[in-house]
Scaffold this motif. Structure first.
Motif, PDB file in Angstrom:
ATOM      1  N   CYS A 239       2.786  -5.881 -11.938  1.00 44.62           N
ATOM      2  CA  CYS A 239       2.934  -4.478 -11.532  1.00 44.62           C
ATOM      3  C   CYS A 239       1.900  -4.102 -10.477  1.00 44.62           C
ATOM      4  O   CYS A 239       2.196  -3.329  -9.556  1.00 44.62           O
ATOM      5  N   LEU A 240       0.688  -4.630 -10.617  1.00 45.82           N
ATOM      6  CA  LEU A 240      -0.360  -4.321  -9.641  1.00 45.82           C
ATOM      7  C   LEU A 240       0.021  -4.857  -8.258  1.00 45.82           C
ATOM      8  O   LEU A 240      -0.147  -4.168  -7.243  1.00 45.82           O
ATOM      9  N   ILE A 241       0.553  -6.075  -8.221  1.00 44.22           N
ATOM     10  CA  ILE A 241       0.984  -6.659  -6.940  1.00 44.22           C
ATOM     11  C   ILE A 241       2.078  -5.799  -6.315  1.00 44.22           C
ATOM     12  O   ILE A 241       2.057  -5.489  -5.116  1.00 44.22           O
ATOM     13  N   GLU A 242       3.054  -5.385  -7.158  1.00 44.66           N
ATOM     14  CA  GLU A 242       4.139  -4.539  -6.652  1.00 44.66           C
ATOM     15  C   GLU A 242       3.610  -3.192  -6.177  1.00 44.66           C
ATOM     16  O   GLU A 242       4.038  -2.678  -5.129  1.00 44.66           O
TER      17      GLU A 242
ATOM     18  N   ALA B  41       2.173   0.582  -1.869  1.00 47.21           N
ATOM     19  CA  ALA B  41       1.175   1.412  -1.177  1.00 47.21           C
ATOM     20  C   ALA B  41       1.031   0.977   0.281  1.00 47.21           C
ATOM     21  O   ALA B  41       0.925   1.823   1.185  1.00 47.21           O
ATOM     22  N   ASP B  42       1.035  -0.328   0.514  1.00 49.59           N
ATOM     23  CA  ASP B  42       0.907  -0.828   1.884  1.00 49.59           C
ATOM     24  C   ASP B  42       2.071  -0.373   2.762  1.00 49.59           C
ATOM     25  O   ASP B  42       1.887  -0.064   3.947  1.00 49.59           O
TER      26      ASP B  42
ATOM     27  N   HIS C 197      -0.750   5.683   3.634  1.00 49.57           N
ATOM     28  CA  HIS C 197      -1.796   5.402   4.604  1.00 49.57           C
ATOM     29  C   HIS C 197      -2.722   4.322   4.046  1.00 49.57           C
ATOM     30  O   HIS C 197      -2.944   4.255   2.827  1.00 49.57           O
ATOM     31  N   PRO C 198      -3.291   3.440   4.891  1.00 51.37           N
ATOM     32  CA  PRO C 198      -4.171   2.368   4.379  1.00 51.37           C
ATOM     33  C   PRO C 198      -5.321   2.868   3.504  1.00 51.37           C
ATOM     34  O   PRO C 198      -5.781   2.137   2.620  1.00 51.37           O
ATOM     35  N   SER C 199      -5.770   4.091   3.738  1.00 52.39           N
ATOM     36  CA  SER C 199      -6.892   4.612   2.943  1.00 52.39           C
ATOM     37  C   SER C 199      -6.521   4.846   1.486  1.00 52.39           C
ATOM     38  O   SER C 199      -7.404   4.998   0.634  1.00 52.39           O
ATOM     39  N   SER C 200      -5.232   4.864   1.178  1.00 56.37           N
ATOM     40  CA  SER C 200      -4.808   5.158  -0.198  1.00 56.37           C
ATOM     41  C   SER C 200      -4.757   3.926  -1.083  1.00 56.37           C
ATOM     42  O   SER C 200      -4.728   4.045  -2.315  1.00 56.37           O
ATOM     43  N   GLY C 201      -4.717   2.738  -0.466  1.00 53.01           N
ATOM     44  CA  GLY C 201      -4.517   1.520  -1.249  1.00 53.01           C
ATOM     45  C   GLY C 201      -5.538   1.341  -2.354  1.00 53.01           C
ATOM     46  O   GLY C 201      -5.182   1.100  -3.525  1.00 53.01           O
TER      47      GLY C 201
ATOM     48  N   ARG D 162       9.705   2.313  -8.188  1.00 54.97           N
ATOM     49  CA  ARG D 162       9.017   1.656  -9.313  1.00 54.97           C
ATOM     50  C   ARG D 162       9.997   1.199 -10.389  1.00 54.97           C
ATOM     51  O   ARG D 162       9.741   0.210 -11.083  1.00 54.97           O
ATOM     52  N   ASN D 163      11.101   1.928 -10.525  1.00 52.65           N
ATOM     53  CA  ASN D 163      12.085   1.588 -11.561  1.00 52.65           C
ATOM     54  C   ASN D 163      13.127   0.599 -11.067  1.00 52.65           C
ATOM     55  O   ASN D 163      14.115   0.344 -11.752  1.00 52.65           O
ATOM     56  N   GLY D 164      12.902   0.057  -9.885  1.00 47.25           N
ATOM     57  CA  GLY D 164      13.753  -1.030  -9.416  1.00 47.25           C
ATOM     58  C   GLY D 164      14.881  -0.632  -8.497  1.00 47.25           C
ATOM     59  O   GLY D 164      15.651  -1.503  -8.053  1.00 47.25           O
ATOM     60  N   GLU D 165      15.051   0.661  -8.193  1.00 50.29           N
ATOM     61  CA  GLU D 165      16.108   1.070  -7.275  1.00 50.29           C
ATOM     62  C   GLU D 165      15.669   0.817  -5.834  1.00 50.29           C
ATOM     63  O   GLU D 165      14.501   0.972  -5.500  1.00 50.29           O
ATOM     64  N   HIS D 166      16.640   0.480  -4.990  1.00 52.07           N
ATOM     65  CA  HIS D 166      16.314   0.180  -3.604  1.00 52.07           C
ATOM     66  C   HIS D 166      16.067   1.468  -2.840  1.00 52.07           C
ATOM     67  O   HIS D 166      16.919   2.354  -2.782  1.00 52.07           O
TER      68      HIS D 166
END
Length: 734
Positions: free
Chosen positions: A234-237, A242-243, A247-251, A163-167
């Motif tokens: 941020c929501l898109i990121e 999450a994807d 797991h897909p159920s968490s999205g 989230r803070n931009g680190e790879h």
């Protein structure tokens, strides 16, 4: 004869399985130095297990092999896996867990191949967990449960770095997620995600904490558009993260937590900012409003505050248009229901707001209701002396009437469509109908309708909006004219010898407005033609009574003056007055009134059209700009105009409709609704009856006091009665 197979003792057989199979697998897992099992080697190990499982008791070692399989898995984990992860943390721990899980899978795969007969027979016969489940269970107990907290902590740490931009290797996080789901089959076979929920709940909590801190800073520092843009990015990121990692159920859960923290908690602050919803609406920031809609549409009641702000904005804009009209009235010192600029301003405003709701709010039903609510309040105000019903009806008359500025049919159709959208918001549609009926009759009878197709189209639109009962008289009027033309044509063909060109329109009384008619003395040529038509009509019809409405007649009258001959197009009343001057040159007001059998209002109205119009045919005594009872009138012998055909103005009327007629029709409609409901219910409480009557009447909004009044009237006429014990209960009297 074949000799019996040699019995394999437990320790001897297991030693071969251990040395030739398990130790070779472990050596590969630790050194990556494994030559493939040959078909012969694999068959030998399988045969050893098979023989040990099929020997007669007590030499059948199936149970012991199952236990030793479990112990070998456990020993491998304790001796080779746990030492590798015990001192690891963060990314290093997740990497080792991934490697260990991969090795565990390889270990179980090969061992299952050797022990296939055991898995197929002994496990099934004794209802034991199969070898795969047994291996997972051991991994679950020896690794996952003991390191669960460390794994989850490392997973959360990796997410926050991302989230803070680190790879971060997102595939690594996805593999850890899969491990939690896989071992969840041991925890709850029917719900493997239950164990994964431990990881998921921690992720959701970290998401909430991370973005709560972000939102506190951004909501203070940023404008509304900038805040929304940051939130959307941020929501898109976050959804991409999450994807790739969960797991897909968490999205959807991640999305809900994010929107709650970033939008729901701060929605009031966002909307009330100086650059909030009012600013976005006033400055037409459509992209930002659409972004706000997207971010709030998933929240429970998230759209309602925005819809309220939109309603308020629409009302303010509408009130601005109304204030401009009132200011214009104050300057001009006169009021008229005919104000095309005012109606156009409202129609353009409605089109603008419809586009706004479509473009920014995807025609969401909440915003559709907001638009309707705002316009219902606006168009049911009274603007000075005239209400919107009268103003809109006059605008419709202007569109449908012949005029010098001839509009194209498609333009008229588009304008009528916009007008109908305003009409739909009217509470007093019955007032509109009464005015429209009067104006339609004038257009039809005076042949001033621009297009019959346009008339029919607008009536059809009103029919779709209000039902067939609303438009039946309008449709009847148009049908009457067609039938009248056929009858008039047949009459002319039967009597070509009439002294004047005489046309008659026979109309159905119930379809047309009531007209105040005077029993005037008609010229002989008029009355003779009327008698001829009466005989013709009586001979061709039965049970029909003709009532001649002279006030609606149109006459073309030829006048001879010093400057030449002119044809005057005028009403029957105007023609009869002009006819009087064939007998003498001057008449007093009193004489004209008596001869014509006029009342004062009608007489003065007719005489004004001769004296004060553009084409002054008569002269009167006195200088005042009004008709007095002491005035005398004479023909202007020097009358002159550039036109050979002169259309005289008709006497003006102050009102476009009869308020008494509307009130009477409303009373009848309320009573009819009460009777219908009482017939159906037989017995009903007062409050319920009032509510149902109000809901049944769609063309006007009845006042509660009016409903009560009509109920009392029906009680007095013995249609309904009050209950003997409860006065608020009514019974229908058949």
């Amino acid at each position: 004869m074949q000799s019996a197979a040699k019995t394999i003792e437990l320790e001897d057989g297991w030693q071969r399985i251990q040395e030739e199979g398990i130790d070779r697998i472990i050596d590969y897992l630790e050194t990556s130095n494994l030559s493939n099992f040959s078909k012969k080697q694999y068959s030998e190990l399988y045969t050893i297990v098979y023989n040990m499982c099929t020997q007669r008791p007590p030499k059948n070692y199936s149970s012991q092999l199952y236990d030793r399989y479990s112990c070998s898995i456990k020993d491998y984990i304790q001796n080779h896996i746990r030492p590798r992860i015990i001192n690891k943390s963060d990314i290093g721990l997740l990497t080792e867990i991934q490697v260990c899980w991969k090795n565990q899978q390889i270990m179980m795969k090969w061992m299952k191949n050797f022990f296939q007969y055991l898995d197929r027979h002994h496990v099934n016969q004794n209802s034991l967990p199969n070898l795969t489940i047994r291996g997972l269970s051991i991994f679950y107990g020896e690794v996952v449960t003991q390191c669960k907290s460390k794994i989850i902590s490392a997973f959360i740490h990796a997410l926050e770095l991302d989230r803070n931009g680190e790879h971060i290797d997102r595939d690594l996080l996805k593999n850890v997620t899969d491990i939690f789901m896989k071992v969840g089959t041991i925890h709850k076979p029917n719900d493997p995600a239950d164990f994964y929920n431990f990881l998921e709940s921690s992720v959701l909590e970290s998401t909430r904490n991370f973005y709560e801190a972000k939102s506190r800073v951004w909501i203070t520092e940023d404008s509304c558009p900038d805040y929304l843009l940051k939130v959307e990015r941020c929501l898109i990121e976050e959804m991409s993260r999450a994807d790739h990692c969960l797991h897909p159920s968490s999205g959807q859960k991640i999305r809900s937590v994010f929107l709650d923290v970033m939008i729901n908690i701060h929605e009031t602050t966002i909307l009330e900012k100086e650059t909030g919803i009012a600013y976005l609406l006033n400055h037409h920031k459509t992209d930002d409003m659409h972004r706000l809609y997207r971010l709030t549409s998933e929240l429970a009641n998230g759209l309602q505050p925005i819809a309220q702000a939109v309603t308020k904005y629409i009302k303010e804009q509408g009130q601005g248009i109304i204030k401009q009209k009132l200011a214009k009235i104050a300057i001009d010192k006169k009021e008229s229901p005919e104000d095309p600029e005012f109606v156009n301003a409202f129609m353009n405003a409605q089109e603008k707001f419809k586009s706004l709701i479509s473009e920014c709010f995807q025609n969401n039903s909440i915003f559709q209701r907001a638009l309707n609510s705002a316009f219902e309040e606006l168009v049911n105000q009274k603007i000075g002396k005239h209400g919107f019903s009268e103003i809109l009806a006059c605008y419709a008359d202007r569109l449908l009437k012949k005029s010098s500025e001839r509009l194209r049919d498609e333009v008229i159709e588009e304008e009528l469509k916009k007008l109908l959208e305003l009409f739909e918001h009217l509470a007093d549609k019955d007032v509109f109908a009464e005015i429209y009926k009067n104006q339609l009759s004038k257009r039809l009878l005076n042949d001033t309708s621009a297009s019959e197709d346009a008339e029919k189209s607008f009536i059809s639109k009103m029919k779709m909006c209000c039902g067939a009962s609303y438009t039946c008289k309008f449709e009847g009027m148009i049908m009457d004219l067609h039938l009248a033309q056929e009858l008039d044509q047949a009459f002319k063909e039967s009597r070509p010898d009439l002294p004047i060109d005489f046309s008659v329109q026979v109309l159905t009384n119930s379809h047309w407005p009531y007209y105040k008619n005077h029993n005037v003395i008609l010229p002989v040529c008029f009355s003779d033609c009327i008698h001829v038509f009466n005989r013709y009509y009586a001979a061709n019809t039965q049970h029909r009574v003709l009532t001649w409405t002279n006030c609606l007649g149109i006459v073309t009258l030829t006048g001879y003056f010093d400057q030449g001959q002119y044809d005057f197009i005028c009403s029957t009343y105007q023609a009869c007055v002009l006819y009087l001057f064939n007998d003498k040159s001057t008449y007093t007001y009193t004489e004209i009134k008596q001869v014509m059998n006029f009342d004062d209002e009608t007489c003065k109205g007719v005489m004004k059209t001769f004296v004060f119009s553009k084409n002054k045919i008569l002269e009167k005594t006195g200088e005042e700009r009004k008709i007095n009872e002491t005035d005398s009138f004479s023909i202007r012998s020097n009358f002159k105009t550039n036109q050979k055909k002169v259309k005289l103005p008709l006497p003006s009327k102050e009102e476009n409709y009869s308020r008494e007629k509307v009130s009477e029709d409303r009373n009848l409609a309320i009573e009819a609704a009460v009777v219908r409901i009482m017939k159906s219910r037989k017995t009903i409480a007062h409050s319920n009856l009032v509510a149902e009557v109000a809901g049944m009447l769609s063309v006007f909004k009845p006042q509660v006091r009016d409903i009560k009044s009509r109920i009392e009237n029906l009680i007095s006429r013995d249609y309904i009665e009050r209950d003997n014990e409860d006065a608020n209960i009514y019974h229908y009297k058949a």
